[in-house]
Design a protein around this motif. Sequence first.
Motif, PDB file in Angstrom:
ATOM      1  N   PRO A 102       0.921  -1.274   0.052  1.00 26.92           N
ATOM      2  CA  PRO A 102       0.275   0.110  -0.034  1.00 26.92           C
ATOM      3  C   PRO A 102       0.779   1.277  -0.073  1.00 26.92           C
ATOM      4  CG  PRO A 102      -0.160  -0.858   1.984  1.00 26.92           C
ATOM      5  CD  PRO A 102       0.556  -2.196   1.442  1.00 26.92           C
ATOM      6  N   GLY A 103       2.199   1.339   0.223  1.00 27.07           N
ATOM      7  CA  GLY A 103       3.006   2.492   0.213  1.00 27.07           C
ATOM      8  C   GLY A 103       2.977   3.075   1.638  1.00 27.07           C
ATOM      9  N   ALA A 104       3.642   4.351   1.544  1.00 29.24           N
ATOM     10  CA  ALA A 104       3.429   5.137   3.021  1.00 29.24           C
ATOM     11  C   ALA A 104       2.298   5.416   3.648  1.00 29.24           C
ATOM     12  CB  ALA A 104       4.462   6.592   2.693  1.00 29.24           C
ATOM     13  N   PHE A 105       2.334   5.515   4.715  1.00 26.07           N
ATOM     14  CA  PHE A 105       1.095   5.867   5.661  1.00 26.07           C
ATOM     15  C   PHE A 105       0.436   7.260   5.127  1.00 26.07           C
ATOM     16  CE2 PHE A 105      -1.532   6.107   9.228  1.00 26.07           C
ATOM     17  CZ  PHE A 105      -1.929   4.669   9.490  1.00 26.07           C
ATOM     18  N   LEU A 106      -0.826   7.190   5.118  1.00 26.04           N
ATOM     19  CA  LEU A 106      -1.521   8.329   4.538  1.00 26.04           C
ATOM     20  C   LEU A 106      -2.007   9.200   5.940  1.00 26.04           C
ATOM     21  CD1 LEU A 106      -3.087   6.760   1.462  1.00 26.04           C
ATOM     22  CD2 LEU A 106      -1.059   7.941   1.349  1.00 26.04           C
ATOM     23  N   ASP A 107      -2.145  10.730   5.327  1.00 32.05           N
ATOM     24  CA  ASP A 107      -2.603  11.306   6.447  1.00 32.05           C
ATOM     25  C   ASP A 107      -3.755  12.177   6.127  1.00 32.05           C
ATOM     26  OD1 ASP A 107      -3.026  12.762   8.961  1.00 32.05           O
ATOM     27  OD2 ASP A 107      -1.438  13.970   8.708  1.00 32.05           O
ATOM     28  N   LEU A 108      -4.859  11.968   6.423  1.00 32.97           N
ATOM     29  CA  LEU A 108      -6.086  12.762   5.721  1.00 32.97           C
ATOM     30  C   LEU A 108      -6.174  14.152   6.567  1.00 32.97           C
ATOM     31  CD1 LEU A 108      -8.745  12.670   4.218  1.00 32.97           C
ATOM     32  CD2 LEU A 108      -9.843  12.267   6.285  1.00 32.97           C
ATOM     33  N   GLY A 109      -6.045  15.080   5.818  1.00 40.19           N
ATOM     34  CA  GLY A 109      -6.100  16.742   6.291  1.00 40.19           C
ATOM     35  C   GLY A 109      -4.998  17.174   6.599  1.00 40.19           C
ATOM     36  N   ALA A 110      -3.828  16.729   6.307  1.00 45.46           N
ATOM     37  CA  ALA A 110      -2.490  17.085   6.628  1.00 45.46           C
ATOM     38  C   ALA A 110      -2.134  18.391   5.797  1.00 45.46           C
ATOM     39  CB  ALA A 110      -1.413  16.302   6.507  1.00 45.46           C
ATOM     40  N   THR A 111      -2.782  18.593   4.775  1.00 47.10           N
ATOM     41  CA  THR A 111      -2.591  19.660   3.861  1.00 47.10           C
ATOM     42  C   THR A 111      -3.831  20.496   3.931  1.00 47.10           C
ATOM     43  OG1 THR A 111      -3.743  18.507   2.185  1.00 47.10           O
ATOM     44  CG2 THR A 111      -1.351  18.187   1.997  1.00 47.10           C
ATOM     45  N   ALA A 112      -3.378  21.709   3.207  1.00 48.43           N
ATOM     46  CA  ALA A 112      -4.592  22.610   3.184  1.00 48.43           C
ATOM     47  C   ALA A 112      -6.027  21.978   2.806  1.00 48.43           C
ATOM     48  CB  ALA A 112      -4.057  23.765   2.355  1.00 48.43           C
ATOM     49  N   ALA A 113      -6.159  21.568   1.990  1.00 51.03           N
ATOM     50  CA  ALA A 113      -7.426  20.908   1.787  1.00 51.03           C
ATOM     51  C   ALA A 113      -7.664  19.623   2.719  1.00 51.03           C
ATOM     52  CB  ALA A 113      -7.340  20.405   0.317  1.00 51.03           C
TER      53      ALA A 113
END
Lengths: 964, 479
Positions: free
Chosen positions: B60-71
Amino acid sequence: MFSTTTAILVVHRGGEQLDRAVAALAAQTRTPDQIAVVLADTADVRAALAPLGPCVVIESASHLTFGAAVDLAERAVAGHPEDRLWLLSEDTVPAPDVLATLVTTLDNSASVAMAAPKLLNADDPTRLFGMGRTVTRLGRSVAIADDELDQGQHDGLSDVLGVDPAGVLIRRSVWTSLGGFDQALGAVDDALDFAVRARLAGHRVIVVPEARVEFAPGGVIGPSYGNARAMRRRAQAERRAQLHRRLTWAPATAVPLHWAALLPLWLCRAVGSLLAKTPGRILPELRATLAAVVQWGRVANARRMVRRTRTTGWSSLAPLRADPVVLRRRARLDKDTQRAYGPRTELEFLSTGGGWVLLGSGALSLVVLFWALTAPTLVGGGLLPLSERLTALWEHAATGPGTNADPFGGAADPFAVVLALLGSVAFWAPPFAMVLLWLVAIPASAMGAWFAASRLHARGSVRAVAAIGYAVAPPLLGALGDGRPGAVVAHVLLGWLAYALLGAKRSWVAAGAAALLFAAVTAAAPSLTLALVVVWLVAMAVAGRGIARLVLVIVPAVALWAPLVLAQLLRQTPLALLADPGVPTAHAPIAPGRLATGLSDLQAAAWQSVLNVIGAGLDARWALLLAVPLVAVAVCAVAAGRGIAGVLALAAALFGFATAVAAEHISVAVHGDTAVGLWPGAGQSLMWLALLLAAAIALAAAGRIRSLLATVVAATLLAYAAPVLFAIAAQRVTVHPGGERDMPALVSAEAERDPGLTTLVIAPTRDAGARLTLVQGAGDTLDSVSTLRTTRQQLSDDERRFAAWAGDLITRADADPTQVATGTGLRFVLLRPGDGSAEETQLGVRAAAALDANGKLAPVGDTEFGRLWRVTSATADAPRVGEPLTWVSVGQLAVIAGVLLLSIPTGAHVSAGQRIDRLVRRRGRKRPADAISDASAEPEPEPEPEPEPEPAQPAAAENEVTHG
Amino acid sequence: MASARGFAIASGRSLAALIAGAAAAVAVTAASVVPWPSYSAVPPKLSVQPSDSRQLRACPGAFLDLGATAAASQVSSVGVARVTSGTGDGGSVTTGSLKSPDTSAAGSTGGDSTAASPQKLEVAPGSVAPGMLAGAQSQTIATETLAGLASTTCAEPLADSWLVGGTTGVGRTSLVILTNPSNAPATVDLTVTDEHGAVASNVGKRVNVPANSQRVLSLAGIAPDLLEPVVHVQSRGAKVAAFLMQSAINGLVPAGADLVPAIAAGFTSLTIPGFVVPQALAAPVGDEDNSDATAAVRVFAPQGVDAAGTIRLVPEGGGTPIDLKFTLPAGNVTDVPLGAIAAGNYAVFITANTPVVAAARTVQLTNTAMTDFAWAVASPAVHGALAVAIPDAPSPVLWFANPDAAPIKVAVNVGGAITEVTVPAQGAAQLAVSANSVLTIQDGGGAHMAVSMGGTSGTAVIPVVPPGPSEAAVTVYPR
C-alpha cells in the motif's frame, strides 16, 4: 467402240449374304465381262464364288475400306479407259437386269460418268434404302429417299449430287482421273465425295430408278449399323466426313476460320446432343473433331485433288443441293410419325385425382405452417439462416466455407449445392428459402409419392393412399418439427427419385432427372447412400438395354461427392462421410420398434399430450398401432401376384429400416461436448416410401375390398400424424420463425462494414466447460457449416493454440485477446446464456468475471443472444476473399450442367435417326428392351416409348448456322 | 381342377404374405435384440489450465494522513514505507511504483514521492513457484499527528475480500486503500456494515480503480461515526488488494497507527496467531472515547444469519486458555471485548456455527495512554512451501498457531539453515527471526502463522497468507 464391264465384288466374309450376292451377280441378264473379287477373309469363301465362273481374285491382308478395295481391284484388272466398273459387295443383291440397265444408261449418254441404282431394303424390298444423296448448305449429307415405302415416288429422279456406292457403275477413266474414292473419308460419304468431284470435273451423276438393288448394310459398303459401338463409330465417321467436306470444299481463305471453329463447334453440338438426348454422340464427335483438327494433311490432299480435276465452278452444284423446304417438311413428317408411334402419357393427372391430392396437401401445409408465412426465415434445431448473398451461397457450395476464423482447407459438402439451389430459388432473400422449403415439403412429398405410385397403378385411390401416407409420414413431420433441412429435402425428393428411377431405363430425360435427384438425396441424407446404391444396382440388374441410362444415375452424385470423399479418405475417417449435413443436432435414442413404425420423439410427445388431455392413462407407444394397417397391407404385396415387384418394394423398405437402425448406432459429428448421432429419419423416409409403394401394389390387386383397405390405411395414417400436425401448427416444436441474424445487432451492424470480423462465441456446456468457436461476420449460416469440420476429431496445432488462448481468456483477467485476434479479426466476445443448470451457470459466471476484468475488453452489455464484449485494441482485418473457382468445381459444374441438359424434356427423342433403329429391328433382331420388359419387375409397364436411338442429326445442328 | 389350382395359388400367396410378415417381425426383433456394433465420435476437447498468471503483490505504500494539507479532504503521504521483498527460490522480483491519484506527497516529511508511492511486486510468469513470492512493508511513524508502527504484507489482489478493523469515531481516521496492481481497470463496490447493520451509502459504489494505481477512500466519507465497521470489498474487472489504514489521535497526542490487510473469506473456524499483548490490559470501563483502547475481537457473519461461537485465547508456551462465548445478531458487527488480559503472546481460535470474518485488536499502552494499536487478522492455514517476508521492523517474531488436535512440525529455512518448530495441539509456538529478510516455510503442515514486531515505537502484526488457490482448469470444446 468396244468397252468392257468389270464387276468388282468386295467380300469381307462369307455366308448366306455372300451366296445371295453371288447368285444375283451370276444371274445378271448382261454378264460382266470380267469379275474381280477382293477378299479380305480367305477362308472357305472361294467355294462360294464358284457360280461366278472364272474371276480375278485379289486377297487383301486386312479389311480395306471399300474405296481402297475397289482401287486394288481396278489396278489388278487390265483394261481400257473406256471400261466401266460396277461396284458390288456381299451386301448388294442386284436384280437380274440391273447391269444391263446401267450399262445402257452410260452408253446412251456420254456425259454421265456414274450411274447408281435404286437401293432397296434387303429385309423389306418394298421400302427404299436410298436413292442418291445430297448435302445441305452446311455440308450435312442427307439421303434423298430415306426409308420410305417405294411407291415410285422418286422414280422421276435422274441427276443427283451424290450417290451411295453400292451397285454403282462408273466409267473407269473417270475413276482413274479422279483418283478413286478419297481415302480420308473411310466408309462414309465416299461415293458422295467422288460424285461431287466428278461433277466438278464436268461429268454427270445420275440415279437410274429402273435398276433395283437390294441392299443390307453389313459394313462393307457404307458404315455398319447394329450395336452401340458401331453406332458410335458411325457417328464419328459421319461427323469426320462432314468436317472433311467442309474444310475441303471451303474457299481457301475460309479454311482457317473453319479450322478454328472446330472445337467451339463441338462444344455447342455437345450441348445440343444433351438436349437431343443423344449423349452417346458427344465423344465420337469429339474424336472426329480432334482428328479434323490435326489431320490437315488429308484436307490438303483432297483440296489438291479437287483443284487438279475441277473444270466447272462450284455453282454447278447448287441446283442439286438439298432443298431446305423439302428437308423441313420431311422433319415435320418424321415428327408426326413418331408422335403417332411415340409414348403417350398415362398419367391422367387430373382424372385420377392428382389435382385433389395436390390441392389437399397444399391446403394442409398452409394450415399447419401458417405461422411460417410471414417469417423471414426459420431457425431452431438444425436450422440456421442461409447466407444473404447468393454469391456467398455459391462460393460455399463450390469451394467450401472458408472464413477468417477457420481458413478452410477442405471440400464443400454436397448439400451446400442443394442449399445454394434453394437459396437461388428465393433469390430476393435467400434465407426465405427455408420457409419455402418448409411450406412446399408436404405437397411436394405428396406429389412425389403420387407420381411414383402412378408408375405402379392407374387407379386414383391407390395413388392417393401413397401420396397421403407420404405427405404425413412421421419422418417428414419429425424433420419439419426438429428443423432438419437435410432430412426434409431427402424426404421430399425420394418420391420423385422413385418416379424418375422407375422410368430411367427407357428415357434419357427420366435418367437425367433421376441422376440429379440421386445426387441431391445423397447430398441431403448421406446415410441413405448405401441403401440407394443397392436400389440402383438392382435397377441396373433388371435394366437390360437401358443400362447406360442407369449408369448415368450416379454420375452427378459421384462428381458432387468426389472431393469430400477424397478428403475424408485422406483423413482416414470414411465413416464421417455419413454425417448429416447442417448443424449437428442430437436426438434421444429411438428403439427399433419405434423406428419401424415411425414413432419419433416429436410424435410420441404429441401423442402423449393428446392422451393426457383425453385422460387416457395410456403410454404414447400405443399410438404406433395406427401404423399397423399400413405395414400389414404392405406385407401383402408379396401375395399380389405381380412378380417380384412386391418383394423388391418390401426389400427396399427393409433397407430403409436397416439404414435407420444403423443410423442409431453411429454418431460421427460433434457439437461442443456431444457426439451427434445420425438422424434415422432419412432411412425411415425410404422405408415409409417403400412400404407405401408395396401397399399400392397390394391395393392394386385387392379387388373388391380395395377401397375399404385404402380408406383404412389412409385414415389411420392421417390419425397417426394428426397430433404432430397440430403440434407444428401450434408451434410447439423446435423450429420457429427467426430473424435473419444469429448475432447481436451491434455485431451484425459492424459486420456490414467489415465482413471479415470475427466473434468468439462462448457456449457453456453441461460439464462446466465451454464450447468456444470463432464466428465470422454476422453469424454462422447454414451453408457455412461443413461436415468435414464437424466430424474432425483431431485438434490441429492451431486449434490447440486457439483453445488454450480462449481457455485463458475465459479464466484469466490478464489474457491478451489480441494475441490471437491479430490473425483472425477478432472484434467481439459473446457469452451465450447457459441453460440454467448449475454447471453452465458456474462457467458463465466465471467467464463473465474474467472477461469483465480483462483490460482489453470493453463490456457492451447483455443482448438477446448473450452478453457481449468488444475487443478494444483489435485491428481490422481485411476480409478473406473466397477462393477462386477451382478446376474441381468447374468439373463438377460441367457434369451437373450436362446431366441437367439431358434431363430437360425437349421432345427431341423424336428424330430422323429413328430410322436406323427401325432398320435394325426389321433385320430380325429382337430388341433387348422388349425382351427385358417381358420379365420386368414392373407390374404394369407403360406402353413402351420408342427407345431413343442415336439420331443422325440432333436438333441442335442448326447451331452451326452461326458458327460454321 | 380349376378350383384346386385357384386354391393352390391362394394358399401360396397367403403363405408368401405370412413369410413376409414373419420376416418383418424377425427384422425388428433382430434390430432390438442383437448387440450391433456401434460407433461414436469422441468430441475433441482440451483441458485448459489457465496459463501461469503473473504473480502479483501490492504494497500500500507510505502511511497516509487525511487533512494534513490545506485541503482537509486531501490525503497526503507521510514518510516512506520500507518494503522487504524476495522469493523463496532465488527468482528475481520486479518492483514497480503505482500511481496514486488521490494522494499528494506535500505532507511528507522527508523521502520522495516515488519511494512513498504504493508498490507492486511481480515475477516473470513461470519463473517462481506459487507462494514463493513474498513481500512486506513496515513504517515507523512519528509526526505531530501520527505515531506508531504500521506494517502489512504486500497482499495478493482479490476479487472479493473483507476489511475487518477501523473505526471513524472521534480522533480516529480510517482509510480504505484500494490497490490495483494489474493492467486492467477495476470497479469496486464497498459495502460497509457496522454494529447497527449494513450502512446505506452511495459513496464507495462503483469506485473506479485504474490499472496500476491506487485509490483511497475515507471510511468517514461513507458513513461518519462508525464504531465497529467491516467493509466488504467486491471488485469487478481486475482484482484489487484492499487495505485499511487506521490512525488514532487522542486530543493532540497521536495514539497509534496500523495497516490492516484484507481477509479473503469467512470460515466457521478462524485462527489468529501472534496476538501480542505488550502489557496487561484491564477490562474496558465503558468510556466511549477510549473504547478502542482495549483488546477485542471484531466478528461479523457475512451470511446474514444469527451467529454464535466461542473465542479461545491460548497463551504461547502453555497456560490456561481463556474462553469467551459470543452471539452475533444477524447482519451486525460485534466487537467482543477480551476483558482483562495478562501481558503475553496468544493464539486466538474462533469457532462459530456460521462462517465469520474476524480480527483481534491489541493495544500498546504507555503510562496507561494508548500509544499504538494493532489489528491481527485471521490467518489461513499454510500447507506446503511458502516464502515469508519479514519487514524491516524491530524484533520481529514468527508466530505459529495450531487449532488441530495433533502437534504440527514446521520446518523453516532461514538463510539455508533449517529450523524445526513444533506447534503443540491447540497451542502456539514462536520463532525469532531477523528483520528485513525473506525466509521459507518448507512445509506449513496446516499451521497458521503471523509475524509480530514492535518495541517502544509501537506494535504491529501481519498475517502470513498463502496465495489463493490457482484457477481450476476449464474444459474447452473447440467444435
